[in-house]
Design a protein around this motif. Structure first.
Motif, PDB file in Angstrom:
ATOM      1  N   SER A 171       0.834  -1.208   0.000  1.00 52.69           N
ATOM      2  CA  SER A 171       0.000   0.000   0.000  1.00 52.69           C
ATOM      3  C   SER A 171       0.867   1.256   0.000  1.00 52.69           C
ATOM      4  N   TYR A 172       1.917   1.251   0.800  1.00 50.67           N
ATOM      5  CA  TYR A 172       2.819   2.395   0.859  1.00 50.67           C
ATOM      6  C   TYR A 172       3.504   2.615  -0.496  1.00 50.67           C
ATOM      7  N   CYS A 173       4.010   1.541  -1.100  1.00 54.74           N
ATOM      8  CA  CYS A 173       4.692   1.666  -2.395  1.00 54.74           C
ATOM      9  C   CYS A 173       3.731   2.172  -3.469  1.00 54.74           C
ATOM     10  N   GLU A 174       2.505   1.671  -3.463  1.00 55.50           N
ATOM     11  CA  GLU A 174       1.506   2.151  -4.425  1.00 55.50           C
ATOM     12  C   GLU A 174       1.236   3.638  -4.216  1.00 55.50           C
ATOM     13  N   TRP A 175       1.140   4.061  -2.971  1.00 54.93           N
ATOM     14  CA  TRP A 175       0.885   5.469  -2.666  1.00 54.93           C
ATOM     15  C   TRP A 175       2.026   6.343  -3.201  1.00 54.93           C
ATOM     16  N   VAL A 176       3.261   5.905  -2.975  1.00 50.93           N
ATOM     17  CA  VAL A 176       4.415   6.674  -3.445  1.00 50.93           C
ATOM     18  C   VAL A 176       4.393   6.787  -4.965  1.00 50.93           C
ATOM     19  N   ILE A 177       4.142   5.690  -5.644  1.00 55.00           N
ATOM     20  CA  ILE A 177       4.117   5.698  -7.110  1.00 55.00           C
ATOM     21  C   ILE A 177       3.013   6.620  -7.622  1.00 55.00           C
ATOM     22  N   LYS A 178       1.833   6.539  -7.040  1.00 58.19           N
ATOM     23  CA  LYS A 178       0.727   7.401  -7.461  1.00 58.19           C
ATOM     24  C   LYS A 178       1.041   8.868  -7.209  1.00 58.19           C
ATOM     25  N   ASP A 179       1.680   9.156  -6.068  1.00 53.80           N
ATOM     26  CA  ASP A 179       2.030  10.531  -5.744  1.00 53.80           C
ATOM     27  C   ASP A 179       3.065  11.085  -6.724  1.00 53.80           C
ATOM     28  N   ILE A 180       4.059  10.288  -7.046  1.00 51.88           N
ATOM     29  CA  ILE A 180       5.079  10.727  -8.005  1.00 51.88           C
ATOM     30  C   ILE A 180       4.458  10.922  -9.378  1.00 51.88           C
ATOM     31  N   ASP A 181       3.586  10.011  -9.779  1.00 52.78           N
ATOM     32  CA  ASP A 181       2.907  10.142 -11.067  1.00 52.78           C
ATOM     33  C   ASP A 181       2.094  11.434 -11.116  1.00 52.78           C
ATOM     34  N   LYS A 182       1.412  11.742 -10.037  1.00 49.18           N
ATOM     35  CA  LYS A 182       0.630  12.978  -9.968  1.00 49.18           C
ATOM     36  C   LYS A 182       1.538  14.201 -10.108  1.00 49.18           C
ATOM     37  N   GLN A 183       2.660  14.182  -9.405  1.00 50.57           N
ATOM     38  CA  GLN A 183       3.587  15.306  -9.478  1.00 50.57           C
ATOM     39  C   GLN A 183       4.152  15.480 -10.885  1.00 50.57           C
ATOM     40  N   VAL A 184       4.497  14.375 -11.535  1.00 48.71           N
ATOM     41  CA  VAL A 184       5.030  14.448 -12.897  1.00 48.71           C
ATOM     42  C   VAL A 184       3.972  15.008 -13.834  1.00 48.71           C
ATOM     43  N   ASN A 185       2.729  14.554 -13.670  1.00 50.64           N
ATOM     44  CA  ASN A 185       1.641  15.053 -14.524  1.00 50.64           C
ATOM     45  C   ASN A 185       1.394  16.544 -14.325  1.00 50.64           C
ATOM     46  N   GLU A 186       1.627  17.035 -13.127  1.00 50.17           N
ATOM     47  CA  GLU A 186       1.468  18.460 -12.869  1.00 50.17           C
ATOM     48  C   GLU A 186       2.614  19.270 -13.467  1.00 50.17           C
ATOM     49  N   ILE A 187       3.787  18.689 -13.530  1.00 54.18           N
ATOM     50  CA  ILE A 187       4.963  19.386 -14.031  1.00 54.18           C
ATOM     51  C   ILE A 187       5.009  19.391 -15.557  1.00 54.18           C
ATOM     52  N   LEU A 188       4.762  18.231 -16.155  1.00 48.12           N
ATOM     53  CA  LEU A 188       4.867  18.106 -17.605  1.00 48.12           C
ATOM     54  C   LEU A 188       3.501  18.170 -18.261  1.00 48.12           C
ATOM     55  N   PRO A 189       3.358  19.027 -19.248  1.00 46.48           N
ATOM     56  CA  PRO A 189       2.115  19.008 -20.029  1.00 46.48           C
ATOM     57  C   PRO A 189       1.997  17.666 -20.754  1.00 46.48           C
ATOM     58  N   GLU A 190       0.784  17.322 -21.140  1.00 43.90           N
ATOM     59  CA  GLU A 190       0.528  16.024 -21.767  1.00 43.90           C
ATOM     60  C   GLU A 190       1.382  15.785 -23.005  1.00 43.90           C
ATOM     61  N   LYS A 191       1.578  16.783 -23.842  1.00 42.09           N
ATOM     62  CA  LYS A 191       2.367  16.636 -25.053  1.00 42.09           C
ATOM     63  C   LYS A 191       3.810  16.258 -24.727  1.00 42.09           C
ATOM     64  N   GLU A 192       4.402  16.902 -23.744  1.00 45.63           N
ATOM     65  CA  GLU A 192       5.774  16.600 -23.370  1.00 45.63           C
ATOM     66  C   GLU A 192       5.898  15.163 -22.876  1.00 45.63           C
ATOM     67  N   GLN A 193       4.898  14.670 -22.151  1.00 46.84           N
ATOM     68  CA  GLN A 193       4.925  13.305 -21.660  1.00 46.84           C
ATOM     69  C   GLN A 193       4.928  12.319 -22.828  1.00 46.84           C
ATOM     70  N   LYS A 194       4.114  12.599 -23.849  1.00 47.70           N
ATOM     71  CA  LYS A 194       4.070  11.726 -25.027  1.00 47.70           C
ATOM     72  C   LYS A 194       5.399  11.741 -25.753  1.00 47.70           C
ATOM     73  N   ASP A 195       6.044  12.903 -25.841  1.00 51.19           N
ATOM     74  CA  ASP A 195       7.348  13.009 -26.495  1.00 51.19           C
ATOM     75  C   ASP A 195       8.393  12.191 -25.763  1.00 51.19           C
ATOM     76  N   VAL A 196       8.337  12.174 -24.453  1.00 49.65           N
ATOM     77  CA  VAL A 196       9.296  11.427 -23.654  1.00 49.65           C
ATOM     78  C   VAL A 196       9.100   9.937 -23.877  1.00 49.65           C
ATOM     79  N   VAL A 197       7.862   9.488 -23.944  1.00 52.83           N
ATOM     80  CA  VAL A 197       7.563   8.070 -24.131  1.00 52.83           C
ATOM     81  C   VAL A 197       7.929   7.609 -25.537  1.00 52.83           C
ATOM     82  N   ASP A 198       7.686   8.431 -26.517  1.00 52.85           N
ATOM     83  CA  ASP A 198       7.971   8.050 -27.916  1.00 52.85           C
ATOM     84  C   ASP A 198       9.436   8.066 -28.171  1.00 52.85           C
TER      85      ASP A 198
END
Length: 70
Positions: free
Chosen positions: A43-70
């Motif tokens: 549960s703790y590890c899931e919480w950390v991962i979700k929190d980091i994902d939320k922070q990354v989504n707030e920092i990077l606009p959606e387009k930049e995230q797609k560019d990083v993945v591609d």
């Protein structure tokens, strides 16, 4: 769980518990407590991962995230 727990230390403890269970190193009487501890760590590890994902989504606009993945 300790307040100073980090993702890495929680994950390491979880791996240790899984290895102990898989190799039958835990007395049957302690198995329930180890499973409860593992559940808290998961549960703790899931919480950390979700929190980091939320922070990354707030920092990077959606387009930049797609560019990083591609």
């Amino acid at each position: 769980m300790k307040n100073k727990e980090t993702f890495d230390s929680a994950y390491e403890k979880l791996e240790e518990i899984v290895n102990q269970i898989q190799s039958w190193q835990i007395p049957l009487e302690q198995l329930v407590n180890k499973i409860k501890e593992a559940k808290k760590l998961i549960s703790y590890c899931e919480w950390v991962i979700k929190d980091i994902d939320k922070q990354v989504n707030e920092i990077l606009p959606e387009k930049e995230q797609k560019d990083v993945v591609d």
